[in-house]
Design an enzyme around this catalytic site. Sequence first.
Site, PDB file in Angstrom:
ATOM      1  N   ASP A   1       0.847  -1.199   0.000  1.00 57.21           N
ATOM      2  CA  ASP A   1       0.000   0.000   0.000  1.00 57.21           C
ATOM      3  C   ASP A   1       0.885   1.253   0.000  1.00 57.21           C
ATOM      4  O   ASP A   1       1.816   1.348   0.815  1.00 57.21           O
ATOM      5  CB  ASP A   1      -0.879  -0.043   1.261  1.00 57.21           C
ATOM      6  CG  ASP A   1      -2.013   0.950   1.237  1.00 57.21           C
ATOM      7  OD1 ASP A   1      -2.413   1.376   0.137  1.00 57.21           O
ATOM      8  OD2 ASP A   1      -2.518   1.279   2.334  1.00 57.21           O
ATOM      9  N   HIS A   2       0.618   2.190  -0.882  1.00 55.18           N
ATOM     10  CA  HIS A   2       1.375   3.456  -0.956  1.00 55.18           C
ATOM     11  C   HIS A   2       2.890   3.248  -0.963  1.00 55.18           C
ATOM     12  O   HIS A   2       3.624   3.840  -0.152  1.00 55.18           O
ATOM     13  CB  HIS A   2       0.992   4.395   0.198  1.00 55.18           C
ATOM     14  CG  HIS A   2      -0.413   4.904   0.063  1.00 55.18           C
ATOM     15  ND1 HIS A   2      -0.765   5.880  -0.820  1.00 55.18           N
ATOM     16  CD2 HIS A   2      -1.558   4.525   0.684  1.00 55.18           C
ATOM     17  CE1 HIS A   2      -2.065   6.102  -0.741  1.00 55.18           C
ATOM     18  NE2 HIS A   2      -2.569   5.282   0.160  1.00 55.18           N
TER      19      HIS A   2
ATOM     20  N   GLU B   1      -0.994   5.988  -8.761  1.00 60.91           N
ATOM     21  CA  GLU B   1      -1.828   7.043  -8.144  1.00 60.91           C
ATOM     22  C   GLU B   1      -1.575   8.417  -8.748  1.00 60.91           C
ATOM     23  O   GLU B   1      -0.430   8.823  -8.961  1.00 60.91           O
ATOM     24  CB  GLU B   1      -1.582   7.105  -6.632  1.00 60.91           C
ATOM     25  CG  GLU B   1      -2.414   8.231  -5.973  1.00 60.91           C
ATOM     26  CD  GLU B   1      -2.358   8.251  -4.453  1.00 60.91           C
ATOM     27  OE1 GLU B   1      -2.333   7.169  -3.841  1.00 60.91           O
ATOM     28  OE2 GLU B   1      -2.367   9.365  -3.894  1.00 60.91           O
TER      29      GLU B   1
ATOM     30  N   HIS C   1      -7.638   9.730   4.024  1.00 64.70           N
ATOM     31  CA  HIS C   1      -7.404   8.634   4.968  1.00 64.70           C
ATOM     32  C   HIS C   1      -7.851   9.038   6.370  1.00 64.70           C
ATOM     33  O   HIS C   1      -7.807  10.218   6.723  1.00 64.70           O
ATOM     34  CB  HIS C   1      -5.913   8.298   5.020  1.00 64.70           C
ATOM     35  CG  HIS C   1      -5.384   7.707   3.746  1.00 64.70           C
ATOM     36  ND1 HIS C   1      -4.378   8.282   3.017  1.00 64.70           N
ATOM     37  CD2 HIS C   1      -5.730   6.571   3.089  1.00 64.70           C
ATOM     38  CE1 HIS C   1      -4.121   7.524   1.957  1.00 64.70           C
ATOM     39  NE2 HIS C   1      -4.930   6.482   1.967  1.00 64.70           N
TER      40      HIS C   1
ATOM     41  N   HIS D   1      -9.391   4.980  -2.006  1.00 60.76           N
ATOM     42  CA  HIS D   1      -8.667   4.956  -0.729  1.00 60.76           C
ATOM     43  C   HIS D   1      -9.531   5.640   0.331  1.00 60.76           C
ATOM     44  O   HIS D   1     -10.514   6.307   0.011  1.00 60.76           O
ATOM     45  CB  HIS D   1      -7.330   5.696  -0.876  1.00 60.76           C
ATOM     46  CG  HIS D   1      -6.275   4.866  -1.537  1.00 60.76           C
ATOM     47  ND1 HIS D   1      -5.209   4.342  -0.859  1.00 60.76           N
ATOM     48  CD2 HIS D   1      -6.160   4.440  -2.820  1.00 60.76           C
ATOM     49  CE1 HIS D   1      -4.468   3.640  -1.696  1.00 60.76           C
ATOM     50  NE2 HIS D   1      -5.011   3.690  -2.895  1.00 60.76           N
ATOM     51  N   GLY D   2      -9.126   5.489   1.594  1.00 59.50           N
ATOM     52  CA  GLY D   2      -9.839   6.191   2.669  1.00 59.50           C
ATOM     53  C   GLY D   2     -11.253   5.684   2.856  1.00 59.50           C
ATOM     54  O   GLY D   2     -12.186   6.468   3.067  1.00 59.50           O
TER      55      GLY D   2
ATOM     56  N   ASN E   1      -8.791   0.736   6.434  1.00 61.63           N
ATOM     57  CA  ASN E   1      -7.766   0.489   7.451  1.00 61.63           C
ATOM     58  C   ASN E   1      -8.207   0.997   8.828  1.00 61.63           C
ATOM     59  O   ASN E   1      -8.422   0.218   9.749  1.00 61.63           O
ATOM     60  CB  ASN E   1      -6.443   1.159   7.023  1.00 61.63           C
ATOM     61  CG  ASN E   1      -5.315   0.895   8.007  1.00 61.63           C
ATOM     62  OD1 ASN E   1      -5.352  -0.081   8.743  1.00 61.63           O
ATOM     63  ND2 ASN E   1      -4.330   1.772   8.026  1.00 61.63           N
TER      64      ASN E   1
HETATM   65  P1  13P Z   1      -8.659   4.472   5.919  1.00 63.48           P
HETATM   66  O1  13P Z   1      -7.639   4.267   6.986  1.00 63.48           O
HETATM   67  O2  13P Z   1      -9.247   5.833   5.919  1.00 63.48           O
HETATM   68  O3  13P Z   1      -9.699   3.395   5.935  1.00 63.48           O
HETATM   69  O4  13P Z   1      -7.893   4.359   4.526  1.00 63.48           O
HETATM   70  C1  13P Z   1      -7.241   3.188   4.175  1.00 63.48           C
HETATM   71  C2  13P Z   1      -6.459   3.345   2.936  1.00 63.48           C
HETATM   72  O5  13P Z   1      -6.827   4.042   2.024  1.00 63.48           O
HETATM   73  C3  13P Z   1      -5.204   2.593   2.813  1.00 63.48           C
HETATM   74  O6  13P Z   1      -4.539   2.892   1.639  1.00 63.48           O
END
Ligand code: 13P
Length: 287
Positions: free
Chosen positions: A84-85, A135, A177, A206-207, A230
């Site tokens: 991730d990222h 991205e 996020h 995301h988020g 997350n």
């Molecule tokens: P959140 O923590 O807001 O759920 O986002 C997770 C995310 O986008 C991980 O890349």
Amino acid sequence: MLVNAKEMLDLAYENGYAIGHFNTNNLEWTKAILLAAEAKKTAVIISSSEGAAKYMGGFKTVANLVKNLHDALGITVPVAIHLDHGTYEGAKACIEAGYTSVMFDGSHFPIEENLEKTKEIVRLAHEKGISVEGEVGGIGGEEDGVASAGELADVEECKNLAACGIDFLAAGIGNIHGVYPADWQGLNFDRLKEISEAVKMPLVLHGGTGIPDDQIKKAISLGVSKINVNTECQIAFAKATREYIEEGKDQQGKGFDPRKLLLPGTNAVQALVEEKMDMFGCENSAK
Ligand code: 13P
């Protein structure tokens, strides 16, 4: 066997649902996500940020943990282990460490540099059958201590990044996020529609924490095929663990045994992941 994320996301894109992406932090998290996917008969993406991988003992530890747990638990649904990222160096390291999917997040670079580096990651990853997420337009909020303001991705830039050969695209559409502030404007569906029509490939949201269900469903109808969650899992884990301790259960019998102490939190993560899978419409998609 772990798989890359391309086929599962192409299927989701064609059939109008989304696959859940859940970040792991440890053994318990990994187990909860795998068991949820098996219970819901859906493919799933388990991911680590670079920070979480460092915490867990490196990329190889994470890749082997997911692979070995997957085998030991007899998981039959498709599972991808995804970075991730990722940074440029991190993505390259994961390609070597056994990840089946990587995100290269070059959104903070000037676009030319993002395109150039993404192309190189695509070349290295595809040689090994590993899928790639790119991205454009920073996702707001904080990820591993790196804060960025929510942006609306530029449609031309999305098109150019898609042309680099990536398998799915994360584009900022006002998402951030972490927990959304009370005055959050919501997702920008006009921009999502424009991007979706321009790139015609699975899009990543995301988020995922705290986006209202109706907005999630609308985003899926406009081409979002992967949703990252997350923070919500972390909150669910903390709440269940706190209740266990507040009820004094750690002081009853062998309630202090970590296998007991961490169980309510683990079960809470699994329940939340299953709930999200129902909402994303992916349950029974891997029958
Ligand atoms: P959140 O923590 O807001 O759920 O986002 C997770 C995310 O986008 C991980 O890349």
